[in-house]
Enzyme design. Structure first.
Site, short mmCIF file in Angstrom:
data_model
loop_
_atom_site.label_atom_id
_atom_site.label_comp_id
_atom_site.label_asym_id
_atom_site.label_seq_id
_atom_site.Cartn_x
_atom_site.Cartn_y
_atom_site.Cartn_z
N ARG A 185 -17.41 -32.65 11.71
CA ARG A 185 -18.73 -33.26 11.96
C ARG A 185 -19.89 -32.42 11.43
O ARG A 185 -20.99 -32.44 11.97
CB ARG A 185 -18.93 -33.54 13.46
CG ARG A 185 -17.87 -34.45 14.05
CD ARG A 185 -17.93 -35.85 13.47
NE ARG A 185 -16.84 -36.66 13.98
CZ ARG A 185 -15.66 -36.85 13.37
NH1 ARG A 185 -15.43 -36.26 12.19
NH2 ARG A 185 -14.72 -37.60 13.89
N SER A 239 -20.52 -41.88 19.85
CA SER A 239 -20.07 -40.72 20.63
C SER A 239 -21.20 -39.72 20.79
O SER A 239 -21.89 -39.40 19.83
CB SER A 239 -18.88 -40.04 19.95
OG SER A 239 -17.77 -40.91 19.90
N GLU A 248 -23.17 -34.38 19.53
CA GLU A 248 -23.07 -34.89 18.16
C GLU A 248 -24.38 -35.53 17.76
O GLU A 248 -24.72 -35.62 16.59
CB GLU A 248 -21.92 -35.90 18.11
CG GLU A 248 -21.48 -36.33 16.75
CD GLU A 248 -20.22 -37.18 16.81
OE1 GLU A 248 -20.18 -38.22 16.14
OE2 GLU A 248 -19.27 -36.80 17.53
#
Length: 299
Positions: A173, A223, A293
């Site tokens: 990520r 998320s 995130e």
């Protein structure tokens, strides 16, 4: 500031002032930006970036507004949202070239219909190609870095550079663009030619799985936390009994504990308080740090 406005108007670049950002984020949360600018071409974007740099105006780029939380007082500076001209792609054999503003959902669907496999996993990510490359988006055990060949990037001074996969320094990520400012103009992906029916079946299975496990019909950002492998953030939060926990108008989803949903005109503070509550409880109980995130901007 007037010099900046004059530059935009001279080049007939679309912009609005004091634009409420809530309608541009999937959470439907966020105050106004001083400027919302929608360039229609690489050249217009270059003019915008140069003008912002010369006038020392802070800026941020948004795509579909997922994975983004805009604070309630808005953003002091300019928000760049690539125009619909950046929501296109082309194919050359088994290679796909998609512009930075291209919808991942649309790209996955149309490429699959053309009998090209490799992008099925992004079919449920409500973002753009640009955002996906910057954050190395992924799902179902796959990531953008698995299929990316190269990307054309405009840096914070308007220079256009081509970066190959290794130069983007992909990790989980993250990419080199996560911390440095850069806008993806287009990205080139290596696909695999396959049976169209088989590809469509795989897509349908992934969609059915997402529908059954994620609150796709509610307002969320996707998320909230990255997964602290081998653990999963949603499982840790659920084990603490926080599924359905609500602060203000924001709630930890009853369907998936790594999603926060806007159920009743939630504010950014409501969401931030939920994020901090989950982080604190998980740290206390499991001694594990949860890392968001989601990108938070504004004041």
């Amino acid at each position: 500031m007037q010099d900046f406005i004059n530059r935009l108007e001279k080049h007939e670049i679309e912009y609005t002032k004091n634009e409420l950002l809530a309608k541009y984020t999937t959470w439907r949360i966020g105050g106004p930006a001083d400027f919302l600018i929608c360039p229609k071409s690489d050249l217009e974007l270059q003019v915008v970036i140069n003008a912002l740099h010369e006038n020392q105006i802070p800026w941020f780029t948004i795509g579909k507004g997922s994975n983004l939380l805009v604070k309630d007082n808005g953003f002091r500076g300019a928000i760049i949202k690539l125009g619909k001209e950046f929501d296109t792609f082309t194919t050359e054999g088994d290679v796909v070239i998609a512009k930075g503003g291209c919808s991942l959902v649309k790209l996955s669907l149309l490429v699959s219909k053309a009998g090209l496999s490799g992008l099925e996993f992004v079919g449920g990510i409500p973002g753009t190609v640009g955002g996906a490359v910057c954050m190395n988006a992924g799902a179902h055990g796959q990531s953008i870095s698995d299929i990316l060949i190269k990307a054309r990037v405009m840096d914070e001074r308007g220079n256009i550079i081509t970066m190959n996969n290794s130069e983007l320094n992909f990790t989980y990520r993250r990419s080199v663009l996560t911390k440095s400012k850069g806008i993806i103009l287009d990205a080139t992906f290596q696909m695999v030619e396959g049976d169209q029916q088989h590809i469509s079946t795989k897509q349908a299975e992934l969609k059915e799985y997402r529908m059954s496990t994620q609150p796709l019909k509610e307002r969320s950002c996707g998320s909230v936390f990255t997964n602290p492998y081998p653990k999963h953030s949603g499982q840790l939060i659920e084990q603490l009994g926080l599924k359905g926990y609500q602060i203000g108008g924001a709630r930890i989803s009853d369907k998936h504990s790594n999603f926060i949903v806007n159920v009743d005109n939630a504010t950014a503070d409501d969401v931030l308080n939920l994020i901090q509550t989950a982080q604190k409880r998980v740290k206390e109980e499991f001694n594990i740090d949860l890392h968001p995130e989601v990108k938070v901007i504004g004041e």
